[in-house]
Each structure stands twice: as C-alpha cells, then as structure tokens.
Design a protein around this motif. Structure first.
Motif, PDB file in Angstrom:
ATOM      1  N   THR A   1       3.653   1.509   8.588  1.00  0.00           N
ATOM      2  CA  THR A   1       4.440   1.900   7.414  1.00  0.00           C
ATOM      3  C   THR A   1       5.683   1.043   7.231  1.00  0.00           C
ATOM      4  N   THR A   2       6.232   0.555   8.340  1.00  0.00           N
ATOM      5  CA  THR A   2       7.470  -0.228   8.269  1.00  0.00           C
ATOM      6  C   THR A   2       7.279  -1.699   8.639  1.00  0.00           C
TER       7      THR A   2
ATOM      8  N   ASN B   1      -5.171   1.719   8.424  1.00  0.00           N
ATOM      9  CA  ASN B   1      -4.215   1.058   7.540  1.00  0.00           C
ATOM     10  C   ASN B   1      -4.870  -0.013   6.680  1.00  0.00           C
TER      11      ASN B   1
ATOM     12  N   PRO C   1       9.719   1.854   4.237  1.00  0.00           N
ATOM     13  CA  PRO C   1       8.512   1.725   3.409  1.00  0.00           C
ATOM     14  C   PRO C   1       8.777   1.357   1.950  1.00  0.00           C
TER      15      PRO C   1
ATOM     16  N   THR D   1      -3.865   5.200   5.206  1.00  0.00           N
ATOM     17  CA  THR D   1      -3.381   4.869   3.870  1.00  0.00           C
ATOM     18  C   THR D   1      -4.452   5.181   2.825  1.00  0.00           C
TER      19      THR D   1
ATOM     20  N   ARG E   1       0.176  -4.937   5.170  1.00  0.00           N
ATOM     21  CA  ARG E   1       0.845  -3.885   5.931  1.00  0.00           C
ATOM     22  C   ARG E   1       0.006  -3.546   7.164  1.00  0.00           C
TER      23      ARG E   1
END
Length: 271
Positions: free
Chosen positions: A183-184, A219, A159, A239, A180
C-alpha cells in the motif's frame, strides 16, 4: 479453469498473502506448505522483496530452500544460481532518483542485492526492519545511483500521495515498469519486467508449463503472474485489480486464507 490433477507447482507471494498483517506466518499456512512439499509439488516464492530478504524469511520461518522470483521479476534464483538479473540503466535510474528527491519523495535503491537509502529516516528504518535487512547511506545518493545500475528503485509514501506520484512518474518515465507492491510502496523496475515474465522463464528452467502453476497473491504486482498461471488466486484482503484478475478469492491473510484455499484444492484433487 484448470482440470483436476493438472497442477504441478504453487507460486506464493509473501506479504499480504503467506504472512498476516503482523508479519507472522500462521501455523496453518506452514502446515499446508509441508503437505504440498510431501506431495512432491514444486513450491516457488515470488515477491517484490529483495532476494536476501526472501532468503532470510525462508531460512527463519521454513528452513528450506526454494526457487525464488525477487524484485517483482527482475531477479530469479534457482538451485543457487541467478538465472535472471535485470537492471535499470544508471543514467535512467539517476534521472528518476533526481526527480524523486527534487519533489522531496523518499527513495531507495537496490544494487547487487544490497539496500542503499537516500537518507536515514523512519521510513528506511521501518523498511529494513520489515525486510530483515540492513541499509547503507551513501554520502551522495544521486552520485551513487549515477554510477551503478540498480535492480530496483522504491518510493515510500502514504497511499493517497503514492497514487499521485505513480501517475506522474508513469508519464515521465515510460522506459521503466512502475507498480505497487504494497500500500505504501511504489516499485520502479527495469522495462519489460514483471512476475509473469519471470515465472515463464523459471518454469522453462524447471521443466514446467506456466499453466501447470497456481499463483497466490494480493497486490497489483501479482496480476502479470495471474495471467500466465493455470489457476490464479487473490486474497480477500487484496487490491481491487488483483481480485478482479483472479480465478478464485481466498479468505484474508489474517485468517490463514492461503491454507484454506490450498486445502480445498488438495481435497478436490487439483494436484
């Protein structure tokens, strides 16, 4: 806020919303989904995942076919027909991939709903397992991308590192959308593409108005769909941007928050 009895469709994100952090579908979520279907409320699945990954998830966990918004809005499928299929021009995709590899970032490409990775690694293996897909490793990844038009490119990293990459690539490549989805995961998709724009196209085909939909997500990539929906709901695990953009906050995905918020709306006759 929408009025009661005005909602006609539920738009559902998958990861972080409909399934829990163990990638399991809570029984309560499946039960409330069946309740929605029994009421003749339309159900749309809206994900950053590739189309085949969404279809496999639905077949395995629900056993029904639904309209699908995939690739964060770059591809839409309705009644076995692809009604939207946007792509990144090959020259632009090649420049992005070259920059990523130059900076030693892991990157993968999606072409014709198949996954192509820059290298076989822990990241590619984990991603394929998570998405229930297989991957291909071209002999020359850059040459492959230069000769195809990807639906999406994806960079996978931690992240903190991903935030730096996102800022750098936004400045360098203004001709694409960068968002995004996890998270990754840093998604790179065609210009003027997002879940909200795709939802408007799909609603028109289905004879719905976007304001007759409820969108549930977690997200940043869900925010454009929140903005066109009649009612937007972010998960508590979502988020900061998603929660700030939503009308309501549902309990976490690990607490079957989707089921709880939909059950509340059903009991208050919003459908």
């Amino acid at each position: 806020m929408v009025t009661k009895n005005s909602l006609k469709a539920v738009v559902i994100d998958i990861d972080g919303t409909f399934i829990d952090d163990n990638e399991e579908l809570p029984d309560d979520n499946l039960s409330i989904l069946n309740s929605i279907i029994e009421k003749d409320i339309s159900v749309i699945f809206c994900s950053g995942r590739m189309l085949q990954s969404v279809e496999k998830f639905l077949e395995t966990n629900i056993g029904k076919v639904f309209p699908i918004i995939a690739y964060n809005g770059a591809m839409v499928k309705l009644n076995d027909q692809i009604i939207l299929d946007k792509k990144i021009p090959s020259s632009l995709a090649s420049s992005i991939a070259r920059e990523a590899l130059k900076e030693k970032h892991y990157i993968q490409a999606y072409v014709n709903d198949e996954l192509f990775v820059s290298e076989k690694s822990e990241k590619s293996i984990d991603y394929a397992r998570h998405s229930s897909v297989t991957f291909n490793v071209p002999e020359d990844f850059l040459d492959f991308v230069a000769n195809h038009e990807p639906t999406k490119l994806l960079i996978i990293d931690e992240p903190g590192e991903l935030k730096i990459i996102e800022e750098k690539f936004r400045k360098r490549f203004s001709e694409v959308e960068i968002v995004r989805s996890f998270t990754t995961y840093l998604d790179i998709i065609p210009s003027n593409t997002n879940k909200g724009m795709a939802l408007k196209i799909l609603c028109k085909k289905m004879g719905l108005l976007p304001e007759q939909t409820i969108v549930v997500g977690d997200n940043d990539n869900d925010v454009p769909a929140f903005r066109v929906a009649g009612l937007s709901i972010a998960m508590e695990n979502g988020t900061k941007k998603a929660k700030e953009s939503a009308d309501l906050i549902a309990p976490t995905n690990n607490n079957a928050g989707f089921a709880k918020i939909i059950e509340m709306l059903l009991s208050e006759n919003y459908f």
